[in-house]
Design a protein around this motif. Structure first.
Motif, PDB file in Angstrom:
ATOM      1  N   ALA A  80       8.266  21.677  10.605  1.00  0.00           N
ATOM      2  CA  ALA A  80       9.107  21.778  12.258  1.00  0.00           C
ATOM      3  C   ALA A  80       8.570  19.948  12.955  1.00  0.00           C
ATOM      4  O   ALA A  80       9.983  19.627  14.126  1.00  0.00           O
ATOM      5  CB  ALA A  80       8.105  22.578  13.259  1.00  0.00           C
ATOM      6  N   PHE A  81       8.090  19.294  12.873  1.00  0.00           N
ATOM      7  CA  PHE A  81       7.324  18.624  13.537  1.00  0.00           C
ATOM      8  C   PHE A  81       8.412  17.452  13.005  1.00  0.00           C
ATOM      9  O   PHE A  81       9.202  16.764  14.069  1.00  0.00           O
ATOM     10  CB  PHE A  81       6.441  17.915  12.860  1.00  0.00           C
ATOM     11  CG  PHE A  81       5.675  17.055  13.365  1.00  0.00           C
ATOM     12  CD1 PHE A  81       5.386  16.404  15.150  1.00  0.00           C
ATOM     13  CD2 PHE A  81       5.910  15.745  13.026  1.00  0.00           C
ATOM     14  CE1 PHE A  81       5.021  15.140  15.413  1.00  0.00           C
ATOM     15  CE2 PHE A  81       5.353  13.564  13.201  1.00  0.00           C
ATOM     16  CZ  PHE A  81       5.531  13.787  14.319  1.00  0.00           C
ATOM     17  N   PRO A  86      14.376  13.373  15.400  1.00  0.00           N
ATOM     18  CA  PRO A  86      15.206  12.850  15.716  1.00  0.00           C
ATOM     19  C   PRO A  86      15.836  12.986  16.928  1.00  0.00           C
ATOM     20  O   PRO A  86      16.367  12.179  17.815  1.00  0.00           O
ATOM     21  CB  PRO A  86      16.619  13.397  15.053  1.00  0.00           C
ATOM     22  CG  PRO A  86      15.415  13.309  13.555  1.00  0.00           C
ATOM     23  CD  PRO A  86      14.778  13.968  14.330  1.00  0.00           C
ATOM     24  N   PHE A  87      15.129  13.768  17.894  1.00  0.00           N
ATOM     25  CA  PHE A  87      15.823  14.409  19.113  1.00  0.00           C
ATOM     26  C   PHE A  87      14.988  13.529  20.363  1.00  0.00           C
ATOM     27  O   PHE A  87      14.817  13.278  21.573  1.00  0.00           O
ATOM     28  CB  PHE A  87      15.630  15.919  19.481  1.00  0.00           C
ATOM     29  CG  PHE A  87      16.468  16.147  18.685  1.00  0.00           C
ATOM     30  CD1 PHE A  87      17.773  16.816  19.164  1.00  0.00           C
ATOM     31  CD2 PHE A  87      16.194  16.715  17.641  1.00  0.00           C
ATOM     32  CE1 PHE A  87      18.364  17.090  18.691  1.00  0.00           C
ATOM     33  CE2 PHE A  87      16.881  18.020  16.593  1.00  0.00           C
ATOM     34  CZ  PHE A  87      17.956  18.172  17.218  1.00  0.00           C
ATOM     35  N   GLU A  95      25.712   9.269  16.567  1.00  0.00           N
ATOM     36  CA  GLU A  95      26.164  10.879  16.486  1.00  0.00           C
ATOM     37  C   GLU A  95      26.018  11.473  15.369  1.00  0.00           C
ATOM     38  O   GLU A  95      27.197  10.986  14.488  1.00  0.00           O
ATOM     39  CB  GLU A  95      28.079  10.897  17.342  1.00  0.00           C
ATOM     40  CG  GLU A  95      27.631  10.432  18.729  1.00  0.00           C
ATOM     41  CD  GLU A  95      27.091  11.783  19.415  1.00  0.00           C
ATOM     42  OE1 GLU A  95      27.470  12.598  19.155  1.00  0.00           O
ATOM     43  OE2 GLU A  95      26.500  11.122  20.926  1.00  0.00           O
ATOM     44  N   VAL A  96      26.252  13.199  15.384  1.00  0.00           N
ATOM     45  CA  VAL A  96      25.418  14.192  14.238  1.00  0.00           C
ATOM     46  C   VAL A  96      25.604  15.546  14.469  1.00  0.00           C
ATOM     47  O   VAL A  96      25.274  15.770  15.365  1.00  0.00           O
ATOM     48  CB  VAL A  96      23.813  13.696  13.611  1.00  0.00           C
ATOM     49  CG1 VAL A  96      24.355  14.867  12.195  1.00  0.00           C
ATOM     50  CG2 VAL A  96      23.991  12.325  12.559  1.00  0.00           C
ATOM     51  N   SER A 102      18.087   9.864  17.425  1.00  0.00           N
ATOM     52  CA  SER A 102      17.685   8.602  17.121  1.00  0.00           C
ATOM     53  C   SER A 102      18.178   8.129  16.177  1.00  0.00           C
ATOM     54  O   SER A 102      17.650   8.303  14.823  1.00  0.00           O
ATOM     55  CB  SER A 102      16.160   8.142  17.249  1.00  0.00           C
ATOM     56  OG  SER A 102      15.535   7.417  17.588  1.00  0.00           O
ATOM     57  N   VAL A 103      18.350   7.073  16.091  1.00  0.00           N
ATOM     58  CA  VAL A 103      18.372   6.216  14.720  1.00  0.00           C
ATOM     59  C   VAL A 103      17.219   6.230  13.506  1.00  0.00           C
ATOM     60  O   VAL A 103      16.599   6.620  12.712  1.00  0.00           O
ATOM     61  CB  VAL A 103      18.651   4.843  13.839  1.00  0.00           C
ATOM     62  CG1 VAL A 103      18.638   4.051  12.483  1.00  0.00           C
ATOM     63  CG2 VAL A 103      20.594   4.972  14.579  1.00  0.00           C
ATOM     64  N   SER A 104      15.658   5.833  14.856  1.00  0.00           N
ATOM     65  CA  SER A 104      14.773   5.576  13.640  1.00  0.00           C
ATOM     66  C   SER A 104      13.869   6.864  13.952  1.00  0.00           C
ATOM     67  O   SER A 104      13.300   7.230  12.436  1.00  0.00           O
ATOM     68  CB  SER A 104      13.767   4.688  14.810  1.00  0.00           C
ATOM     69  OG  SER A 104      14.021   5.693  15.967  1.00  0.00           O
ATOM     70  N   GLY A 105      14.268   8.112  14.875  1.00  0.00           N
ATOM     71  CA  GLY A 105      13.935   8.933  14.216  1.00  0.00           C
ATOM     72  C   GLY A 105      14.610   9.921  13.122  1.00  0.00           C
ATOM     73  O   GLY A 105      13.382  10.868  12.526  1.00  0.00           O
TER      74      GLY A 105
END
Length: 253
Positions: A80-81, A86-87, A95-96, A102-105
């Motif tokens: 869940a974490f 990414p958010f 865009e997915v 976020s790419v790093s996310g």
């Protein structure tokens, strides 16, 4: 040292993995986890190979896939974490499925999921093939501080005792018509927790005095000392050494 009951994770068997000394399996599992954590997150293929290695060990140990997968549910909070990363992470966006992530996310979520899942899977395989008593003896054999081993031993030994005490207290409350249905009953539950603590403390004092009267001096006697052979160490080293080779390939490619 003894811990006279089996835990729910343990699956009785006579496989080569079951027969390995506990300290060999503990050392191999720790080394494997360290290698997995050291692998760069961009080497996606490496984590796939690690999963294959865990699956091979589980197959050799005759652990059913369903048994292993059910025990992996313990990592749901970490999943869940990871899903939220990414958010909430900052930086470059992509865009997915119509969502801006976020790419790093995304990389961070993958890192947590891959390494966390592999670590939990390795731990489940270890617990499924090693009895609790053997694990404690293995920790002692690996020269873990004796006090930590003793704490773990008593925690395992008396965890069920405390749970049974709490269950009896719950039955006693229900037999008198008590049902916790709101905030107004929190006081009763708090008193229950306090009473449980006092009973546990008093039981611990009685057990300690009984042990001292029987010669306890800070460590439990070891009746059956297990010594691993070179062949057993070599057999246990197959998993971490193979994983290390994969990790090195991941850093060089």
């Amino acid at each position: 040292m003894g811990a006279g009951h089996a835990h729910k994770l343990y699956r009785h068997g006579h496989s080569p993995v079951h027969r390995l000394p506990a300290h060999c399996k503990l050392a191999a599992t720790l080394a494997f986890v360290v290698v997995v954590v050291s692998t760069p997150r961009e080497a996606v293929w490496a984590f796939g190979l690690y999963a294959v290695l865990i699956a091979v060990v589980a197959a050799v140990a005759r652990i059913p896939a369903g048994f292993l997968l059910r025990r992996l549910l313990i990592e749901v909070p970490f999943v869940a974490f990871a899903v939220l990363m990414p958010f909430v992470a900052e930086g470059e966006r992509v865009e997915v499925l119509g969502m801006s992530l976020s790419v790093s996310g995304l990389w961070g979520a993958w890192n947590v999921l891959a390494k966390g899942t592999l670590g939990v899977a390795a731990s489940v395989v270890l617990a499924s093939t090693t009895e609790l008593r053997a694990l404690l003896l293995g920790l002692q054999r690996l020269k873990l501080p004796p006090l930590l081993v003793q704490i773990a031993s008593f925690m395992i030994r008396y965890g069920d005792v405390i749970s049974d005490e709490l269950r009896r207290m719950s039955i006693a409350r229900r037999s008198r018509g008590f049902e916790a249905s709101g905030i107004r009953h929190w006081g009763v539950l708090a008193k229950t927790a306090g009473a449980l603590f006092i009973r546990s403390y008093e039981r611990g004092e009685r057990v300690y005095l009984a042990m001292v009267s029987r010669g306890y001096a800070g460590s439990m006697p070891v009746i059956d000392e297990v010594v691993a052979t070179r062949a057993q160490w070599a057999y246990a080293a197959v998993l971490p050494v193979t994983a290390l080779a994969v990790c090195l390939m991941g850093w060089t490619l």
